[in-house]
Scaffold this motif. Structure first.
Motif, PDB file in Angstrom:
ATOM      1  N   LEU A 131      34.623   3.316 -10.181  1.00  0.00           N
ATOM      2  CA  LEU A 131      34.045   3.776  -8.791  1.00  0.00           C
ATOM      3  C   LEU A 131      32.813   3.019  -8.400  1.00  0.00           C
ATOM      4  N   ARG A 132      32.197   2.517  -9.557  1.00  0.00           N
ATOM      5  CA  ARG A 132      31.051   2.271  -9.164  1.00  0.00           C
ATOM      6  C   ARG A 132      30.652   1.112  -8.097  1.00  0.00           C
ATOM      7  N   PRO A 133      31.708   0.055  -8.079  1.00  0.00           N
ATOM      8  CA  PRO A 133      31.421  -0.929  -7.076  1.00  0.00           C
ATOM      9  C   PRO A 133      31.534  -0.224  -5.563  1.00  0.00           C
ATOM     10  N   LEU A 134      32.479   0.743  -5.513  1.00  0.00           N
ATOM     11  CA  LEU A 134      32.645   1.639  -4.422  1.00  0.00           C
ATOM     12  C   LEU A 134      31.284   2.170  -3.789  1.00  0.00           C
ATOM     13  N   LEU A 135      30.408   2.804  -4.962  1.00  0.00           N
ATOM     14  CA  LEU A 135      29.415   3.697  -4.944  1.00  0.00           C
ATOM     15  C   LEU A 135      28.268   2.783  -4.331  1.00  0.00           C
ATOM     16  N   LEU A 136      28.336   1.799  -4.879  1.00  0.00           N
ATOM     17  CA  LEU A 136      27.222   0.547  -4.422  1.00  0.00           C
ATOM     18  C   LEU A 136      27.329   0.027  -2.842  1.00  0.00           C
ATOM     19  N   PHE A 137      28.764   0.082  -2.619  1.00  0.00           N
ATOM     20  CA  PHE A 137      29.174  -0.297  -1.204  1.00  0.00           C
ATOM     21  C   PHE A 137      28.657   0.662  -0.329  1.00  0.00           C
ATOM     22  N   ILE A 138      28.993   1.995  -0.664  1.00  0.00           N
ATOM     23  CA  ILE A 138      28.500   3.138   0.129  1.00  0.00           C
ATOM     24  C   ILE A 138      26.999   2.961   0.369  1.00  0.00           C
ATOM     25  N   HIS A 140      24.733   0.507   0.218  1.00  0.00           N
ATOM     26  CA  HIS A 140      24.520  -0.692   0.640  1.00  0.00           C
ATOM     27  C   HIS A 140      24.873  -0.185   2.542  1.00  0.00           C
ATOM     28  N   LYS A 141      26.129   0.325   2.644  1.00  0.00           N
ATOM     29  CA  LYS A 141      26.480   0.657   4.038  1.00  0.00           C
ATOM     30  C   LYS A 141      25.470   1.932   4.734  1.00  0.00           C
ATOM     31  N   ASN A 142      24.718   2.693   3.760  1.00  0.00           N
ATOM     32  CA  ASN A 142      24.070   3.722   4.351  1.00  0.00           C
ATOM     33  C   ASN A 142      22.683   3.527   4.252  1.00  0.00           C
ATOM     34  N   ASP A 143      22.432   1.920   3.683  1.00  0.00           N
ATOM     35  CA  ASP A 143      20.903   1.436   3.545  1.00  0.00           C
ATOM     36  C   ASP A 143      20.098   2.152   2.537  1.00  0.00           C
ATOM     37  N   THR A 144      20.791   2.739   1.320  1.00  0.00           N
ATOM     38  CA  THR A 144      20.171   3.164   0.362  1.00  0.00           C
ATOM     39  C   THR A 144      20.199   2.414  -0.657  1.00  0.00           C
ATOM     40  N   LEU A 145      20.789   1.351  -1.060  1.00  0.00           N
ATOM     41  CA  LEU A 145      21.078   0.433  -2.076  1.00  0.00           C
ATOM     42  C   LEU A 145      19.501  -0.099  -2.615  1.00  0.00           C
ATOM     43  N   SER A 146      19.291  -0.086  -3.678  1.00  0.00           N
ATOM     44  CA  SER A 146      18.111  -0.543  -4.261  1.00  0.00           C
ATOM     45  C   SER A 146      18.242  -1.460  -5.097  1.00  0.00           C
ATOM     46  N   ARG A 147      17.146  -2.444  -5.247  1.00  0.00           N
ATOM     47  CA  ARG A 147      17.256  -3.534  -6.374  1.00  0.00           C
ATOM     48  C   ARG A 147      17.417  -2.661  -7.806  1.00  0.00           C
ATOM     49  N   ARG A 148      16.836  -1.502  -7.969  1.00  0.00           N
ATOM     50  CA  ARG A 148      17.155  -0.846  -9.165  1.00  0.00           C
ATOM     51  C   ARG A 148      18.597  -0.490  -9.641  1.00  0.00           C
ATOM     52  N   GLY A 149      19.408  -0.131  -8.271  1.00  0.00           N
ATOM     53  CA  GLY A 149      20.698   0.525  -8.421  1.00  0.00           C
ATOM     54  C   GLY A 149      21.487  -0.702  -8.618  1.00  0.00           C
ATOM     55  N   ILE A 150      21.238  -1.859  -8.247  1.00  0.00           N
ATOM     56  CA  ILE A 150      22.158  -3.188  -8.392  1.00  0.00           C
ATOM     57  C   ILE A 150      21.776  -3.567  -9.821  1.00  0.00           C
ATOM     58  N   ALA A 151      20.545  -3.703 -10.425  1.00  0.00           N
ATOM     59  CA  ALA A 151      20.152  -3.893 -11.531  1.00  0.00           C
ATOM     60  C   ALA A 151      20.882  -2.963 -12.560  1.00  0.00           C
ATOM     61  N   ARG A 152      21.063  -1.717 -12.214  1.00  0.00           N
ATOM     62  CA  ARG A 152      21.647  -0.844 -13.359  1.00  0.00           C
ATOM     63  C   ARG A 152      23.078  -1.012 -13.313  1.00  0.00           C
ATOM     64  N   PHE A 153      23.767  -1.561 -12.275  1.00  0.00           N
ATOM     65  CA  PHE A 153      25.291  -1.649 -12.183  1.00  0.00           C
ATOM     66  C   PHE A 153      25.454  -2.980 -12.904  1.00  0.00           C
ATOM     67  N   PHE A 154      24.640  -3.945 -13.042  1.00  0.00           N
ATOM     68  CA  PHE A 154      24.819  -5.265 -13.968  1.00  0.00           C
ATOM     69  C   PHE A 154      24.617  -4.956 -15.209  1.00  0.00           C
ATOM     70  N   LEU A 155      23.517  -3.922 -15.539  1.00  0.00           N
ATOM     71  CA  LEU A 155      23.103  -3.724 -17.086  1.00  0.00           C
ATOM     72  C   LEU A 155      24.387  -2.935 -17.409  1.00  0.00           C
ATOM     73  N   LYS A 156      24.891  -1.899 -16.759  1.00  0.00           N
ATOM     74  CA  LYS A 156      25.962  -0.988 -17.274  1.00  0.00           C
ATOM     75  C   LYS A 156      27.159  -1.766 -17.642  1.00  0.00           C
ATOM     76  N   THR A 157      27.547  -2.575 -16.774  1.00  0.00           N
ATOM     77  CA  THR A 157      28.896  -3.397 -16.724  1.00  0.00           C
ATOM     78  C   THR A 157      28.509  -4.772 -17.337  1.00  0.00           C
ATOM     79  N   GLU A 158      27.644  -4.975 -18.018  1.00  0.00           N
ATOM     80  CA  GLU A 158      27.459  -6.571 -18.586  1.00  0.00           C
ATOM     81  C   GLU A 158      28.507  -6.911 -19.539  1.00  0.00           C
ATOM     82  N   GLY A 159      29.169  -8.076 -19.450  1.00  0.00           N
ATOM     83  CA  GLY A 159      30.114  -8.514 -19.913  1.00  0.00           C
ATOM     84  C   GLY A 159      31.503  -8.104 -19.406  1.00  0.00           C
ATOM     85  N   LEU A 160      31.585  -7.166 -18.584  1.00  0.00           N
ATOM     86  CA  LEU A 160      32.859  -6.713 -17.977  1.00  0.00           C
ATOM     87  C   LEU A 160      32.821  -6.743 -16.463  1.00  0.00           C
ATOM     88  N   THR A 161      31.466  -7.189 -15.689  1.00  0.00           N
ATOM     89  CA  THR A 161      31.503  -6.780 -14.364  1.00  0.00           C
ATOM     90  C   THR A 161      32.302  -7.433 -13.518  1.00  0.00           C
TER      91      THR A 161
END
Length: 172
Positions: A131-138, A140-161
């Motif tokens: 569900l992480r990509p959907l949560l990022l999209f939501i 972004h859509k709500n204009d609440t996506l931060s650079r930190r949130g994007i970085a957390r996504f890539f750090l959490k999914t490293e190698g399996l992004t």
């Protein structure tokens, strides 16, 4: 499905067959999971029909040796919905925590089918994070996506992004 063989191998699928979903889905959990599996097969073969800007990079990020397991993750991604279903006070179906419940169920299925520990961990990770990509999209859509949130996504999914992104696309 008609033979019932899948229910013998994966008894967790039986409750998925009669588990209805919320207004965002037109199929039962099982039908949705089968559709997700089929879309995953198409995406693995060729993501270009979906008009994805960086399709080539996404596809090359997927390890070919993991593709069968990625398809299995697509099939199992919502296995945690039936035991997580609840109806909120407004009468809306909710599946809170289904990704966590499903990740544990998928690992157990992997153990039962004698998958390696590494394969079980992969299934658990994929389903826990689908569900992480959907949560990022939501966000972004709500204009609440931060650079930190994007970085957390890539750090959490490293190698399996790439795998996570393909699973999210197939799920949509």
């Amino acid at each position: 499905l008609k033979s019932g063989l899948i229910f013998q191998i994966l008894p967790e699928f039986e409750p998925m067959q009669s588990c209805h979903q919320n207004r965002y889905h037109e199929f039962s959990v099982l039908e949705h999971s089968l559709h997700t599996y089929r879309r995953m097969e198409v995406l693995i073969k060729d993501v270009h029909p979906y008009g994805i800007k960086y399709a080539d990079r996404l596809r090359t990020a997927i390890n070919p040796d993991r593709q069968p397991l990625l398809k299995f993750a697509a099939l199992l991604h919502d296995v945690g919905k039936p035991p997580s279903v609840l109806i909120d006070p407004k009468g809306v179906l909710r599946f809170l925590g289904h990704e966590t419940k499903g990740s544990h169920m998928a690992a157990e299925i992997g153990r039962r089918l004698r998958f390696s520990n590494k394969e079980q961990d992969y299934l658990k990770f994929m389903i826990a994070n689908h569900l992480r990509p959907l949560l990022l999209f939501i966000a972004h859509k709500n204009d609440t996506l931060s650079r930190r949130g994007i970085a957390r996504f890539f750090l959490k999914t490293e190698g399996l992004t790439g795998d996570i992104l393909l699973l999210a696309m197939a799920d949509m």
